[in-house]
Motif scaffolding. Structure first.
Motif, PDB file in Angstrom:
ATOM      1  N   ALA A  17     -11.885 -51.699  34.847  1.00 50.25           N
ATOM      2  CA  ALA A  17     -11.781 -50.290  35.241  1.00 50.25           C
ATOM      3  C   ALA A  17     -12.604 -50.006  36.494  1.00 50.25           C
ATOM      4  CB  ALA A  17     -12.239 -49.391  34.090  1.00 50.25           C
ATOM      5  N   LEU A  18     -13.773 -50.612  36.592  1.00 54.51           N
ATOM      6  CA  LEU A  18     -14.622 -50.430  37.772  1.00 54.51           C
ATOM      7  C   LEU A  18     -13.920 -50.959  39.023  1.00 54.51           C
ATOM      8  CD1 LEU A  18     -17.278 -49.832  39.267  1.00 54.51           C
ATOM      9  CD2 LEU A  18     -18.101 -52.087  38.502  1.00 54.51           C
ATOM     10  N   ILE A  19     -13.367 -52.162  38.924  1.00 55.33           N
ATOM     11  CA  ILE A  19     -12.677 -52.767  40.075  1.00 55.33           C
ATOM     12  C   ILE A  19     -11.507 -51.891  40.504  1.00 55.33           C
ATOM     13  CG2 ILE A  19     -11.318 -54.749  40.845  1.00 55.33           C
ATOM     14  CD1 ILE A  19     -13.015 -56.410  38.800  1.00 55.33           C
ATOM     15  N   GLU A  20     -10.733 -51.419  39.550  1.00 61.28           N
ATOM     16  CA  GLU A  20      -9.600 -50.555  39.880  1.00 61.28           C
ATOM     17  C   GLU A  20     -10.060 -49.266  40.539  1.00 61.28           C
ATOM     18  OE1 GLU A  20      -6.450 -51.969  36.394  1.00 61.28           O
ATOM     19  OE2 GLU A  20      -7.785 -50.254  36.044  1.00 61.28           O
ATOM     20  N   SER A  21     -11.186 -48.741  40.087  1.00 65.45           N
ATOM     21  CA  SER A  21     -11.720 -47.510  40.684  1.00 65.45           C
ATOM     22  C   SER A  21     -12.193 -47.749  42.114  1.00 65.45           C
ATOM     23  CB  SER A  21     -12.879 -46.979  39.843  1.00 65.45           C
ATOM     24  OG  SER A  21     -12.448 -46.574  38.561  1.00 65.45           O
ATOM     25  N   LEU A  22     -12.856 -48.886  42.348  1.00 61.77           N
ATOM     26  CA  LEU A  22     -13.323 -49.201  43.699  1.00 61.77           C
ATOM     27  C   LEU A  22     -12.142 -49.361  44.656  1.00 61.77           C
ATOM     28  CD1 LEU A  22     -16.157 -51.772  42.844  1.00 61.77           C
ATOM     29  CD2 LEU A  22     -16.461 -49.437  43.701  1.00 61.77           C
TER      30      LEU A  22
END
Length: 259
Positions: free
Chosen positions: A86-91
């Motif tokens: 989720a963090l990677i997708e948000s970045l």
């Protein structure tokens, strides 16, 4: 030859010794780009990551709050970790640069004998290719992420040559500050740097060199060992404010190096 090594805490202190020529502001060292145009007040905030991501959301919020785009170089280990998806997708959604940092976080060459390779060309190529496979799972092609930041920020000219043969460009942090020591913790002894020491090293360099931080590739970590409780990423809003107040434009790495 070896394929995998855990992070060598003792060797990381040697990694800062990247050559007097680079420290004088030159843009290349051992075939890797270590600085952009030192005549222009622009720099890149670069974050690397392998096993830890505790600063991810704090960093993301700080960047968003100040309308700053940064660059993240993450290992295949990081991209594969379901806890970080989720963090990677948000970045990515926020428009930050996402690139490779090796698949398994290999140590390429000896800490004390830098010319001594610890991987074969085949091992290097397979590992880098595997990192790009993980990037592709997030819709990021090799063309989208041409810059490669080596694991441990440690490499030699042969690694730079192999990277070029693979169609990528090797880069590393700009020497002169201790920003890359934000992963250290007290149990490491003399190599440990507090967040205040790190912050002062950045401001001191800026204020004591004619071109300041112009063109800098300022490297930090997206997460650190739990043994480090003094987290530098908590100072990111203060750092961004300082840089902006000193007239710097904060750019993604591809924008910085395309000037």
């Amino acid at each position: 030859m070896i394929n995998l090594l855990t992070r060598s805490k003792g060797g990381a202190g040697k990694a800062k010794k990247v050559g007097a020529s680079a420290a004088r502001g030159e843009t290349k060292f051992l075939g890797a780009t270590v600085r952009g145009d030192s005549s222009i007040k622009k720099l890149a905030l670069v974050f690397t990551g392998d096993e830890f991501a505790d600063g991810g959301e704090i960093i993301r919020k700080s960047l968003n709050d100040d309308n700053v785009k940064a660059s993240f170089f993450l290992t295949g280990n990081f991209y594969r970790n379901p806890a970080y998806k989720a963090l990677i997708e948000s970045l990515k959604r926020d428009g930050h640069y996402l690139g490779p940092h090796s698949d398994k976080h290999l140590l390429y060459c000896d800490w004390t004998k830098r010319d001594s390779l610890l991987v074969t060309k085949e091992q290097f190529e397979k590992d880098l290719d595997a990192n790009y496979v993980e990037l592709a799972r997030f819709g990021i092609s090799k063309g989208d992420a041409p810059f490669f930041l080596p694991p441990y920020e440690w490499y030699n000219k042969k690694i730079a040559d192999w990277t070029k043969e693979q169609g990528s460009s090797l880069l590393n942090f700009s020497p002169g500050t201790r920003s890359n020591a934000d992963y250290t913790y007290p149990q490491l002894g003399k190599s440990y740097k507090t967040s205040e020491e790190i912050f002062r090293s950045i401001t001191s360099y800026n204020e004591s060199h004619p071109n300041g931080l112009n063109g800098f590739i300022l490297l930090l970590h997206i997460g650190t060992d739990p043994q480090r409780t003094d987290k530098f990423y908590e100072k990111l809003p203060l750092l961004i404010k300082y840089l902006k107040n000193n007239g710097y434009e904060l750019k993604k790495i591809d924008d910085l190096l395309s000037q």
